[in-house]
Design an enzyme around this catalytic site. Structure first.
Site, mmCIF file in Angstrom:
data_model
loop_
_atom_site.group_PDB
_atom_site.id
_atom_site.type_symbol
_atom_site.label_atom_id
_atom_site.label_comp_id
_atom_site.label_asym_id
_atom_site.label_seq_id
_atom_site.Cartn_x
_atom_site.Cartn_y
_atom_site.Cartn_z
ATOM 1 N N GLU A 1 10.451 15.449 15.126
ATOM 2 C CA GLU A 1 10.724 15.366 13.698
ATOM 3 C C GLU A 1 9.857 16.397 12.964
ATOM 4 O O GLU A 1 8.639 16.324 13.008
ATOM 5 C CB GLU A 1 10.380 13.955 13.209
ATOM 6 C CG GLU A 1 10.842 13.675 11.821
ATOM 7 C CD GLU A 1 10.458 12.268 11.357
ATOM 8 O OE1 GLU A 1 9.365 11.801 11.681
ATOM 9 O OE2 GLU A 1 11.278 11.660 10.650
ATOM 10 N N GLU B 1 10.356 0.707 10.009
ATOM 11 C CA GLU B 1 11.344 1.759 9.711
ATOM 12 C C GLU B 1 10.642 3.075 10.001
ATOM 13 O O GLU B 1 9.755 3.476 9.239
ATOM 14 C CB GLU B 1 11.757 1.697 8.237
ATOM 15 C CG GLU B 1 12.353 0.376 7.791
ATOM 16 C CD GLU B 1 13.804 0.221 8.200
ATOM 17 O OE1 GLU B 1 14.386 1.174 8.740
ATOM 18 O OE2 GLU B 1 14.355 -0.868 7.986
ATOM 19 N N CYS C 1 13.575 10.621 6.404
ATOM 20 C CA CYS C 1 13.572 10.087 7.776
ATOM 21 C C CYS C 1 14.937 10.269 8.430
ATOM 22 O O CYS C 1 15.033 10.504 9.629
ATOM 23 C CB CYS C 1 13.221 8.619 7.737
ATOM 24 S SG CYS C 1 14.206 7.701 6.554
ATOM 25 N N LYS D 1 0.838 -1.208 0.000
ATOM 26 C CA LYS D 1 0.000 0.000 0.000
ATOM 27 C C LYS D 1 0.867 1.251 0.000
ATOM 28 O O LYS D 1 1.566 1.532 0.970
ATOM 29 C CB LYS D 1 -0.902 0.042 1.240
ATOM 30 C CG LYS D 1 -1.918 1.179 1.108
ATOM 31 C CD LYS D 1 -2.460 1.674 2.419
ATOM 32 C CE LYS D 1 -1.699 2.814 3.029
ATOM 33 N NZ LYS D 1 -1.830 4.112 2.325
HETATM 34 P P1 NAP Z 1 2.672 7.792 8.248
HETATM 35 O O1 NAP Z 1 1.622 8.775 8.451
HETATM 36 O O2 NAP Z 1 3.067 6.910 9.365
HETATM 37 O O3 NAP Z 1 2.211 6.898 7.013
HETATM 38 C C1 NAP Z 1 2.986 5.855 6.497
HETATM 39 C C2 NAP Z 1 2.093 4.882 5.767
HETATM 40 O O4 NAP Z 1 1.221 4.251 6.709
HETATM 41 C C3 NAP Z 1 1.191 5.538 4.735
HETATM 42 O O5 NAP Z 1 1.007 4.670 3.657
HETATM 43 C C4 NAP Z 1 -0.086 5.723 5.525
HETATM 44 O O6 NAP Z 1 -1.217 5.866 4.716
HETATM 45 C C5 NAP Z 1 -0.134 4.439 6.327
HETATM 46 N N1 NAP Z 1 -0.955 4.469 7.525
HETATM 47 C C6 NAP Z 1 -1.464 5.544 8.193
HETATM 48 N N2 NAP Z 1 -2.166 5.145 9.284
HETATM 49 C C7 NAP Z 1 -2.098 3.796 9.305
HETATM 50 C C8 NAP Z 1 -2.612 2.788 10.184
HETATM 51 N N3 NAP Z 1 -3.327 3.099 11.266
HETATM 52 N N4 NAP Z 1 -2.336 1.493 9.930
HETATM 53 C C9 NAP Z 1 -1.589 1.153 8.853
HETATM 54 N N5 NAP Z 1 -1.087 2.047 7.976
HETATM 55 C C10 NAP Z 1 -1.326 3.356 8.200
HETATM 56 O O7 NAP Z 1 4.006 8.449 7.731
HETATM 57 P P2 NAP Z 1 4.154 9.494 6.555
HETATM 58 O O8 NAP Z 1 3.718 10.800 7.073
HETATM 59 O O9 NAP Z 1 3.552 8.976 5.307
HETATM 60 O O10 NAP Z 1 5.723 9.460 6.312
HETATM 61 C C11 NAP Z 1 6.600 10.203 7.042
HETATM 62 C C12 NAP Z 1 7.225 9.371 8.138
HETATM 63 O O11 NAP Z 1 7.877 8.232 7.601
HETATM 64 C C13 NAP Z 1 8.281 10.138 8.891
HETATM 65 O O12 NAP Z 1 8.121 9.957 10.265
HETATM 66 C C14 NAP Z 1 9.582 9.493 8.407
HETATM 67 O O13 NAP Z 1 10.633 9.619 9.293
HETATM 68 C C15 NAP Z 1 9.169 8.088 8.185
HETATM 69 N N6 NAP Z 1 10.088 7.394 7.285
HETATM 70 C C16 NAP Z 1 10.961 6.477 7.797
HETATM 71 C C17 NAP Z 1 11.864 5.821 6.981
HETATM 72 C C18 NAP Z 1 12.838 4.817 7.536
HETATM 73 O O14 NAP Z 1 13.416 4.070 6.760
HETATM 74 N N7 NAP Z 1 13.041 4.749 8.831
HETATM 75 C C19 NAP Z 1 11.881 6.098 5.614
HETATM 76 C C20 NAP Z 1 10.987 7.036 5.113
HETATM 77 C C21 NAP Z 1 10.078 7.668 5.967
HETATM 78 P P3 NAP Z 1 -1.645 7.328 4.203
HETATM 79 O O15 NAP Z 1 -0.445 8.057 3.760
HETATM 80 O O16 NAP Z 1 -2.504 7.017 3.052
HETATM 81 O O17 NAP Z 1 -2.319 7.975 5.359
#
Ligand code: NAP
Ligand code: MG
Length: 483
Positions: A392, A261, A295, A187
């Protein structure tokens, strides 16, 4: 040429063309090798001008269930039974097709996500292809990767990715899973579904057996349905720490395996013996690369006191030359903020930074009026307790602090709940090694920043996650090892 022929920053415009391929006005879900209409649709927009690019399917519980069933069938009947060398051939084919279609993937990534074309062209797409090549090579050599053990696939993997590196994160997830004999349901994030859908088209063209890769677009609820479904054997998640914690609770006791991650708040540490000009470029790359939507972004800068004024002066001068604007222009350094929601979050944390007493500096370059933009921003006079130092921001915002001794730098850098990455700049090898082993972070770069390679495992400590992606460790996460 009149003034309209110049982009903000004074260079002649150099836009990447978008007429060498077409984007559909509407996309269905990719399930069991077919394009399946979802009951509902949602729109994905270009964050640089707020225009709708396409409508995509919103997968509900029904469609998620259908995708998991298709993945199970493909796992049991074809993929886990196929000779490993043949799995490798499919992965090589995907890698080569990605290279062939590199230009269109780069354009779509910049259109849908807002990142500068220079980055999507030179970083995201080549690295995504490299991940498929790397894992294609491992497919029939897994017993050499884990000597003495018999690696077996885990089964059906649910994969959820964020919006900051949509294609690259899809490659990080799909390539190792498939190499080890698993099938997947992936997804992508709500704001950046297009490159994953184009990858689905590519996978269809590569003749992958139906159901080996399924792509279900949607929002958080779609991800949640995937996590909670009893038919998956593992969840591989990249995203925020908040959602990561939620997922861990949701699967507790289910026996599902998981890798998470999550977020980060990396320290970039500059010693007085560092090559200053290179370090300044490293700071710029660390925090302004991909609008700070990274990230592992170097969002906390620690500069040794004796060189602090010099570094700050050079940094401001360099920031003044950065071009903020059209992501499709090859001159652009900083593109659009991915969504209105993310822009609001950045603005709110910056406001809090000022209220808490840190000193804000922004360059005076202009930014476009339409779309989501944020100027490169520095904060000095920061305290360890400030929220801009602890949380962050996920935007082009750098919190700067000073230190006198390596011990002080380590103590300050480790004062964080996160532990994803870090950077050290020094002329002295022994100091670099001392720092890299003392920082609580999964990845520490020395005299460089934000460098990635499929061979090198990536992942966090503490609240930055569990598990590694890439390298042998990443491969291990997609196998059951029978001794
Ligand atoms: P996010 O809000 O956690 O969303 C990540 C993914 O999870 C999206 O596809 C999101 O869908 C989905 N999601 C949201 N709520 C969910 C739930 N309750 N159950 C299952 N899936 C759910 O993060 P983001 O804002 O997209 O991305 C930014 C974050 O990613 C930052 O904190 C960044 O540090 C982290 N990140 C970490 C890494 C690493 O390798 N450590 C790499 C890249 C990014 P929707 O977007 O459709 O809501
Ligand atoms: Mg979008």
């Amino acid at each position: 040429m009149d003034s309209n022929d110049f982009i903000l920053g004074g260079y002649a415009k150099a836009p990447e063309s978008i007429d060498h391929f077409s984007i559909n006005s509407s996309y269905d879900l990719f399930i069991g090798g077919r394009w399946v209409k979802a009951t509902q649709q949602f729109k994905t927009t270009n964050p640089a001008n707020d225009q709708v690019i396409a409508e995509v399917g919103l997968a509900g519980k029904k469609e998620v269930n259908q995708a998991i069933k298709a993945a199970r069938k493909a796992y049991e009947s074809v993929w886990s039974k196929m000779p490993a060398a043949d799995r490798g051939k499919y992965l090589f084919r995907i890698a080569r097709l990605l290279q062939e279609r590199a230009r269109q993937f780069a354009v779509v990534e910049s259109l849908d996500g807002g990142k500068p074309i220079r980055e999507s062209r030179d970083v995201d797409v080549p690295l995504a292809a490299a991940h498929f090549f790397y894992h294609a090579g491992w497919a029939d050599k897994l017993s050499y990767a884990f000597p003495g053990a018999k690696p077996k696939p885990i089964g059906v993997i649910g994969q959820i990715i964020p919006w900051n590196f949509p294609l690259l994160m899809a490659a990080w997830k799909i390539a190792p899973a498939l190499a080890c004999g698993n099938t997947v349901v992936l997804k992508p994030a709500e704001t950046t579904p297009l490159s994953a859908l184009m990858l689905a088209q590519l996978i269809e063209d590569a003749d992958l057996p139906p159901g080996v890769v399924n792509i279900v677009t949607g929002a958080g609820e779609t991800g949640q349905a995937l996590v909670e479904h009893p038919g998956i054997d593992k969840i591989a998640f990249t995203g925020s720490t908040e959602v990561g914690k939620h997922i861990r609770k949701a699967i507790a006791g289910s026996g599902k395996r998981y890798t998470l991650e999550l977020g980060g708040k990396a320290a970039n540490i500059i010693f007085e013996d560092a090559p200053i000009n290179e370090a300044v470029e490293g700071i710029i790359n660390g925090i302004f690369f991909n609008q700070g939507h990274v990230c592992c972004a170097g969002s906390r800068l620690f500069v040794q006191e004796s060189i602090a004024d010099q570094v700050l002066r050079k940094l401001k001068k360099r920031i003044g030359t950065l071009i903020v604007g059209d992501p499709l222009d090859k001159n652009t350094d900083i593109g659009a903020i991915n969504s209105r929601e993310q822009l609001d979050r950045i603005k709110s944390l910056v406001k809090i930074g000022k209220e808490e007493g840190a000193q804000l500096w922004q360059s005076d370059q202009r930014i476009p009026r339409k779309g989501n933009w944020f100027k490169p921003t520095l904060f000095t006079q920061c305290a360890q307790s400030h929220r801009i130092v602890q949380e962050e921001v996920f935007g082009p915002v750098l919190a700067i602090q000073t230190f006198r001794t390596p011990k002080e730098a380590i103590a300050k850098a480790n004062n964080t709940p996160y532990g994803l990455s870090g950077g050290v700049w020094t002329d002295k090898g022994s100091k670099a090694f001392q720092m890299t082993s003392s920082l609580n972070a999964g990845v520490v770069w020395a005299n460089t920043f934000n460098k990635f390679d499929p061979v090198s495992p990536f992942g966090g400590m503490q609240e930055s996650g569990i598990g590694r992606e890439g390298g042998l460790q990443g491969l291990r996460a997609y196998c059951n090892l029978e001794l």
